[in-house]
Design a protein around this motif. Structure first.
Motif, short mmCIF file in Angstrom:
data_model
loop_
_atom_site.label_atom_id
_atom_site.label_comp_id
_atom_site.label_asym_id
_atom_site.label_seq_id
_atom_site.Cartn_x
_atom_site.Cartn_y
_atom_site.Cartn_z
N PRO A 1 -6.20 42.97 96.80
CA PRO A 1 -6.21 44.34 96.86
C PRO A 1 -5.65 44.77 98.55
O PRO A 1 -5.17 45.90 98.95
CB PRO A 1 -7.73 45.01 96.88
N MET A 2 -5.85 43.69 99.37
CA MET A 2 -5.44 43.83 100.64
C MET A 2 -3.84 44.03 100.68
O MET A 2 -3.36 44.84 101.44
CB MET A 2 -5.94 42.87 101.52
N MET A 3 -3.28 43.11 99.99
CA MET A 3 -1.71 43.06 99.99
C MET A 3 -1.38 44.42 99.00
O MET A 3 -0.11 44.80 99.58
CB MET A 3 -1.24 41.83 99.04
N MET A 4 -2.10 45.08 98.18
CA MET A 4 -1.55 45.99 97.74
C MET A 4 -1.45 47.39 98.73
O MET A 4 -0.69 48.39 98.76
CB MET A 4 -2.44 46.78 96.50
N ARG A 5 -2.43 47.21 99.98
CA ARG A 5 -2.17 48.15 100.98
C ARG A 5 -1.47 47.86 102.21
O ARG A 5 -0.97 48.72 102.78
CB ARG A 5 -3.84 48.37 101.37
N LEU A 6 -0.86 46.75 102.18
CA LEU A 6 -0.08 46.32 103.36
C LEU A 6 1.47 46.86 103.19
O LEU A 6 1.73 46.54 102.29
CB LEU A 6 -0.11 44.83 103.53
#
Length: 431
Positions: free
Chosen positions: A298-303
């Motif tokens: 989920p963090m890479m989806m937001r980066l």
């Protein structure tokens, strides 16, 4: 340039996917990768195990890899960064003597004590008899941890003294976690809300990622045994701006300063697993020396920033210029697991529904491979399905809508990932 991602799980799929988006990158290699990384544009799998450091180094030399990012903890503790640097290769991660922050919970607890970093009360043991005396004197529940690397599973939350004693005895005897349990940490049980706080650093500059919250228990409502993680969401509302500042001041910077003082300068990703107590105090449960799984997905989806560019800048002494930008929306990642996980699980079943497409979602692979042209489950945690939306509730709805398109025999997942944040959002709407 060419990038090498070491590892084959969901975290590595997300890192490879994000690195491939960099305009600077021509090829991303994943060693060994999985069925998902094999399907990504610009990404190639390489049949080299993550622990085979000589083979990885030789491959990186031969392919003129410009940047290597390490996914799992094992190669870091074994000195892959040291090995690559001796060969003149750039590798983003801590040296072996700094990776001890994850490789030895005993070292880290004593380190916290030396540098006044907030954590739970604890004691360290290498033999059972003194551990038993200590455990019997503790309030319940009590936490028993294998000090060494145990693939995220070396923690027992014991609700009776007998349960804690059995856990300690099994660990110290090598029954539960092998050599990882030769030394144990017995901790007080902390009450509060957990959060994942991850930064990247060159040892001096601190570049924070968006916050996240993991769900460790296998069943809804945080019930059942702990797993490697059944889902995560970002951002974690419990980490507000004031707490963010406090964690960097009271946890991250003292850690970097202390490690430098002890001749263990830290560079790479640093993951603080936090417990935020009811009075708002952050206490460190543990350190990981790499990205978490499933928080990475989920963090890479937001980066929105170039991850490769940030890593290279920190390696090249340009850390003061590095900042990261994140999508303001929320993401929720749901782990789909094999039947029986986290215990013995069934594998080899065809995974259905992977070719369906849904806007604002992404399916990251972990325990998958291709057999006879068909993608099958080969691990305990098989997929992480991520949805993005204007609220955690909206992201959650998208993720589960995509989850419902996927199936294989025995598949199971939690149906409440992000529930704390969803409840917070509901309370705000009612006010």
């Amino acid at each position: 340039m060419k990038v090498l991602i070491v590892g084959g799980g969901g975290r590595e799929h997300a890192l490879a996917w994000k690195c491939a988006q960099s305009p600077r990158v021509r090829q991303v290699f994943c060693a060994p990768g999985n069925a998902g990384t094999a399907r990504e544009p610009k990404v190639w799998n390489v049949a080299i195990a993550a622990e085979d450091i000589p083979a990885l180094r030789n491959f990186a030399r031969r392919e003129q890899i410009a940047l290597t990012i390490i996914g799992p903890e094992g190669p870091l503790a074994a000195g892959i960064v040291d090995d690559f640097e001796r060969a003149g290769l750039k590798c983003f991660g801590p040296h072996a003597n700094a990776a001890i922050l994850e490789a030895s919970k005993a070292f880290t607890k004593d380190f916290f004590k030396r540098y006044h970093i907030p954590t739970a009360r604890y004691a360290i043991f290498t033999t059972f008899e003194p551990a038993a005396v200590y455990i019997k004197a503790q309030l319940l529940p009590v936490v028993v941890k294998a000090s060494g690397l145990a693939a995220g599973k070396g923690v027992v939350i014991a609700y009776t003294h007998d349960e804690a004693l059995n856990a300690a005895q099994d660990m110290l005897a090598g029954t539960s976690f092998g050599a990882a349990g030769a030394e144990i940490v017995v901790e007080e049980f902390l009450v509060g809300e957990e959060a994942s706080f991850i930064v990247m650093t060159d040892g001096m500059h601190v570049v924070p990622f968006a916050s996240a919250q993991d769900h460790k228990a296998v069943n809804d409502g945080d019930q059942g045994p702990n797993t490697g993680g059944m889902g995560a969401y970002s951002p974690a509302p419990v980490i507000d701006r004031a707490l963010h500042t406090r964690v960097i001041r009271d946890v991250i910077r003292p850690t970097l300063s202390g490690m430098a003082q002890e001749g263990r300068p830290y560079r790479g990703f640093l993951y603080a697993g936090l417990m935020v107590t009811p009075d708002g105090e952050p206490k460190v449960l543990e350190y990981n020396c790499r990205f978490g799984d499933p928080e990475t997905q989920p963090m890479m989806m937001r980066l929105k920033s170039d991850l490769v560019g940030a890593c290279m800048a920190l390696l090249d002494g340009r850390g003061a210029r590095v900042t990261l930008e994140f999508d303001s929306r929320a993401t929720v990642g749901v782990v789909l697991a094999s039947g029986g996980y986290p215990n013995d699980y069934c594998k080899g079943f065809p995974v259905n529904g992977l070719d369906a497409e849904m806007a604002e979602t992404k399916v990251f692979h972990a325990g998958t491979s291709v057999k006879g042209g068909v993608i099958v489950n080969t691990g305990g945690r098989v997929l992480c399905v991520v949805g993005i939306g204007d609220s955690v509730r909206a992201a959650q709805a998208r993720a589960y809508a995509r989850v419902d398109q996927i199936s294989w025999e025995g598949m199971h997942c939690r149906r409440d990932i992000g529930y704390r944040a969803v409840a917070r959002e509901a309370r705000v709407r009612e006010q």
